[in-house]
Design an enzyme around this catalytic site. Structure first.
Site, PDB file in Angstrom:
ATOM      1  N   SER A 102      64.503  25.465  -0.756  1.00  0.00           N
ATOM      2  CA  SER A 102      63.767  26.576  -0.159  1.00  0.00           C
ATOM      3  C   SER A 102      64.193  27.955  -0.624  1.00  0.00           C
ATOM      4  O   SER A 102      63.426  28.904  -0.513  1.00  0.00           O
ATOM      5  CB  SER A 102      63.884  26.504   1.363  1.00  0.00           C
ATOM      6  OG  SER A 102      65.239  26.593   1.773  1.00  0.00           O
ATOM      7  N   HIS A 160      59.100  21.548   1.973  1.00  0.00           N
ATOM      8  CA  HIS A 160      58.401  22.528   1.124  1.00  0.00           C
ATOM      9  C   HIS A 160      57.535  21.878   0.051  1.00  0.00           C
ATOM     10  O   HIS A 160      57.019  22.577  -0.826  1.00  0.00           O
ATOM     11  CB  HIS A 160      59.414  23.475   0.488  1.00  0.00           C
ATOM     12  CG  HIS A 160      60.086  24.375   1.474  1.00  0.00           C
ATOM     13  ND1 HIS A 160      59.551  25.590   1.852  1.00  0.00           N
ATOM     14  CD2 HIS A 160      61.229  24.214   2.196  1.00  0.00           C
ATOM     15  CE1 HIS A 160      60.349  26.163   2.743  1.00  0.00           C
ATOM     16  NE2 HIS A 160      61.367  25.339   2.968  1.00  0.00           N
ATOM     17  N   LYS A 193      54.679  24.500   7.320  1.00  0.00           N
ATOM     18  CA  LYS A 193      54.610  25.262   6.077  1.00  0.00           C
ATOM     19  C   LYS A 193      53.211  25.105   5.458  1.00  0.00           C
ATOM     20  O   LYS A 193      52.269  25.754   5.895  1.00  0.00           O
ATOM     21  CB  LYS A 193      55.741  24.849   5.161  1.00  0.00           C
ATOM     22  CG  LYS A 193      57.098  25.147   5.820  1.00  0.00           C
ATOM     23  CD  LYS A 193      58.257  24.611   5.077  1.00  0.00           C
ATOM     24  CE  LYS A 193      59.562  24.939   5.801  1.00  0.00           C
ATOM     25  NZ  LYS A 193      59.698  24.305   7.137  1.00  0.00           N
TER      26      LYS A 193
END
Length: 393
Positions: free
Chosen positions: A181, A209, A240
């Protein structure tokens, strides 16, 4: 004044002097590319909303429908009366999307990682963790009381050296992020699969992610590399690219049953509100169908990385939608972030302890809903500030 109060205030002052103090800023959502922060409109290059789904009307309407049908709160843990039929429906769809036997939803990525790791291993076991893994993974290892062996970032040779020394009778867990990240690079998943099979380890992968971003239907990097049958524990988040909230784990049915019966962060917490489950369900369907969003995000990411690199910025090893600009000094990094905000760009200064000392950076993260004009404008502003501050020539 109490001694404990004096000590804590002194610690805050020390953090301030190192340019590491963090403060909350009031944010208002404007649209899928901009926010209002401290009264100023900013192009949002700091969000994990990679596909722009957080503001999608379909997620919002799905939330409203779920709240109207099931109420505002779940009222209890899932093992009491919080396990609404909607939960089971979403988990069935999640498992179908990920191609696994079963799935389990958690309240956040943090509680998922802490719970999964502390349930899989214990005091007499070993965990092999990438040095750049997320803090929630590290905290899960600490809570498990297993012995932690940190291998150098993405270094398979170092990992194998550690595995060779591990006693055969001990349970061994290898855990890694897929997309890291703070650096935007990716784990060597194929090599990790080979090592876990060679040394009889469990392999857990955090797709926070990469869920929604990689894979033919957005399943994640594991599926993109066709390793889904070889990764034992697949964890990810809805907060996300899927634009909602919460997290998940997928795997064999027996493993999910084991988590339901043993995982403290699942057993002893109130279930997610129905509105959140409604938005998750809508996001899972949209992500599978709208492949153009992923394509746009990858094109923008490649373009942005190349432009910044060509300008002379150090973007490290990024190959994804997360693009750091490494500066080093905490003070300069904070100044860069403040100058960006003055010019109309939201991009956050990332400093220790989130990243190692001397590696402070601006973390840019891109969204598929940006326009090319917005991206070009941002690049020009970033370049101007970089030149004015002497970061690039």
């Amino acid at each position: 004044m109490h001694s404990w109060e004096e000590q804590m205030k002194a610690e805050l002052l020390h953090i301030e002097k190192k340019a590491q103090r963090r403060r909350l800023h009031s944010i208002d959502f404007l649209n899928n590319s901009s926010i209002i922060m401290n009264g100023r409109k900013l192009l949002n290059l700091a969000s994990n909303n990679y596909l722009g789904l957080a503001g999608d009307d379909r997620l919002i309407e799905a939330s409203i429908r779920a709240a109207r049908e099931y109420g505002a709160g779940s009222t209890a843990s899932r093992l009491i009366v919080g396990n609404y039929s909607l939960y089971e429906h979403v988990e069935t769809e999640l498992a179908r999307w990920k191609g696994t036997e079963a799935a389990l939803i958690f309240n956040s990525g943090y509680t998922a990682n802490v719970g999964i790791i502390s349930t899989l291993v214990g005091r007499n076991d070993l965990v092999f963790s990438d040095k750049w893994n997320h803090a929630s993974i590290i905290d899960g290892i600490i809570l498990s009381r297993a012995e932690m062996k940190r291998y150098q970032h993405n270094d398979l040779d170092h990992l194998e050296t550690l595995l060779k020394k591990a006693p055969l009778h001990k349970r061994k867990l290898i855990v890694t992020d897929t997309v890291f990240s703070m650096d935007g690079d990716i784990a060597p998943l194929k090599g990790l699969v080979e090592l876990k099979e060679k040394y009889g380890a469990i392999l857990m992968v955090d797709e926070a992610h990469s869920s929604g971003v990689y894979g033919e239907r957005g399943e994640g990097l594991i599926h993109d590399l066709r390793l889904q049958e070889q990764v034992d524990v697949q964890m990810g988040t809805f907060s996300k690219a899927l634009g909602s909230f919460g997290a998940y784990v997928t795997g064999k049915q027996w493993l999910i049953d084991y988590f339901v019966n043993k995982m403290r962060s699942f057993i002893f917490t109130t279930a997610l509100p129905p509105a959140v489950l409604g938005s998750i369900l809508a996001a899972i369907h949209i992500v599978q169908q709208e492949t153009a969003r992923r394509k746009q995000l990858h094109e923008y990411s490649q373009y942005f990385r190349k432009k910044l690199s060509d300008l002379g910025f150090n973007i490290g090893t990024s190959v994804t939608q997360i693009v750091p600009v490494l500066i080093g000094s905490n003070e300069l990094t904070v100044q860069f972030s403040e100058r960006l905000q003055e010019r109309g760009i939201a991009a956050v200064a990332i400093r220790p302890p989130t990243v190692p000392e001397g590696t402070a950076r601006i973390r840019f993260s891109l969204m598929a809903t940006l326009t090319k004009d917005e991206l070009d404008w941002a690049i020009n502003e970033i370049a101007t500030i970089g030149q004015e501050m002497g970061i690039i020539s």
